[in-house]
Every structure is written in C-alpha cells, then in structure tokens.
Design a protein around this motif. Sequence first.
Motif, short mmCIF file in Angstrom:
data_model
loop_
_atom_site.label_atom_id
_atom_site.label_comp_id
_atom_site.label_asym_id
_atom_site.label_seq_id
_atom_site.Cartn_x
_atom_site.Cartn_y
_atom_site.Cartn_z
N CYS A 1 -0.13 3.87 3.49
CA CYS A 1 0.40 3.53 4.82
C CYS A 1 1.80 2.92 4.75
O CYS A 1 2.44 2.74 5.78
CB CYS A 1 -0.56 2.62 5.56
SG CYS A 1 -0.79 1.00 4.79
N CYS B 1 -6.58 4.06 5.24
CA CYS B 1 -5.60 3.50 6.16
C CYS B 1 -4.72 4.62 6.68
O CYS B 1 -4.79 5.75 6.21
CB CYS B 1 -4.79 2.40 5.48
SG CYS B 1 -4.00 2.93 3.95
N HIS C 1 -4.79 0.21 0.16
CA HIS C 1 -5.85 -0.49 0.89
C HIS C 1 -7.19 0.03 0.38
O HIS C 1 -7.35 1.24 0.12
CB HIS C 1 -5.72 -0.23 2.40
CG HIS C 1 -4.69 -1.08 3.06
ND1 HIS C 1 -3.46 -0.60 3.42
CD2 HIS C 1 -4.72 -2.40 3.39
CE1 HIS C 1 -2.76 -1.60 3.97
NE2 HIS C 1 -3.49 -2.69 3.97
N CYS D 1 0.85 -1.20 0.00
CA CYS D 1 0.00 0.00 0.00
C CYS D 1 0.88 1.24 0.00
O CYS D 1 1.79 1.37 0.82
CB CYS D 1 -0.92 0.01 1.22
SG CYS D 1 -1.93 1.51 1.32
ZN LIG Z 1 -2.63 1.23 3.41
#
Ligand SMILES: [Zn+2]
Length: 152
Positions: free
Chosen positions: A43, A80, A76, A40
């Motif tokens: 994050c 996130c 995601h 991702c």
């Molecule tokens: Zn993420």
Amino acid sequence: MTMTNTTDYQLVALDPAAADVLRARGGIVYIADEKPGFPCRQCLRDAEIGEAMILVSHDPFEGTSPYRCASPIFLHRETCVRESADTLPEQLTGRRLSVRAFDADEMMVDAALIEGHDLAATIVDLLANADVQRLHIHNEPRGCYAASVHRR
Ligand SMILES: [Zn+2]
C-alpha cells in the motif's frame, strides 16, 4: 504531492497477489511501535502504531540478472490496499533513497543516492537515458527494496 501517473512512467508497488503469496508463507511478525519505521510495500504507506506487520524477503528482478537480490520488506500482515497510484508516497519522499537504473537486460546502467524530496526529478533524470527501462528504489542506509518505476 507529485504526480506519478504521467505519460512517461508509473510507480509500481508490490503486486497484491504476490504480496498475498508472501503473507501465506509467513514472516517475522512485528507490531509497529513507531512511525515512520514500518513501510508497507504493497500500500506504500507507513504502518500506524499498533498495526501488525510482517518482515519477508522479496526479489524485484524478473530475469537472470547478476544484480538479482532478495531484499527484506515489510507488508501489512493482513491484505491492504494502495489508496492512490497518482502520487509519490510520503513513504518515499520522506526518506533518503538509492535509485538504481536498469536496462532491458536488467543490467545496472546508472544510480543515484538522493533525499526523497528529489525523487520526482531523479526519476525524470534517469529516464532521460533511453537505455533505462526500470528503476528500483531502495531505502538508505539499510538498502531495503521499496518500489519500482516502469517506463510506459
Ligand atoms: Zn500495506
């Protein structure tokens, strides 16, 4: 872990608001079935097996550089949070990377193909050139955009 919150540079992930815009547009949905494999870009952690991800397209350039190029990135599926901006994430330090250095006009002035454990030293080396303003980090061999480094 390597400190990134130095006086010299900052590792920049995809902005949460920009990520939410991409989520709202939709994308190709995946359920992570391996780890690592679904990194991702908001994050900066790899999905756990079973997490829902989307594959979308993101262009990290801001100006009219001829190097502009949209790249596939995973996010995601749900919003996130990046847990720490103080360390280089395993998502980067555990992979082979292409690190591309750009000047203030977003022209490429240098680049390096490295193993991720050399990322901190590579950042310092590339920023030693005073013309370099930003770095773009891409995964190798597929070339997906990962994150940027901004000179402070
Ligand atoms: Zn993420």
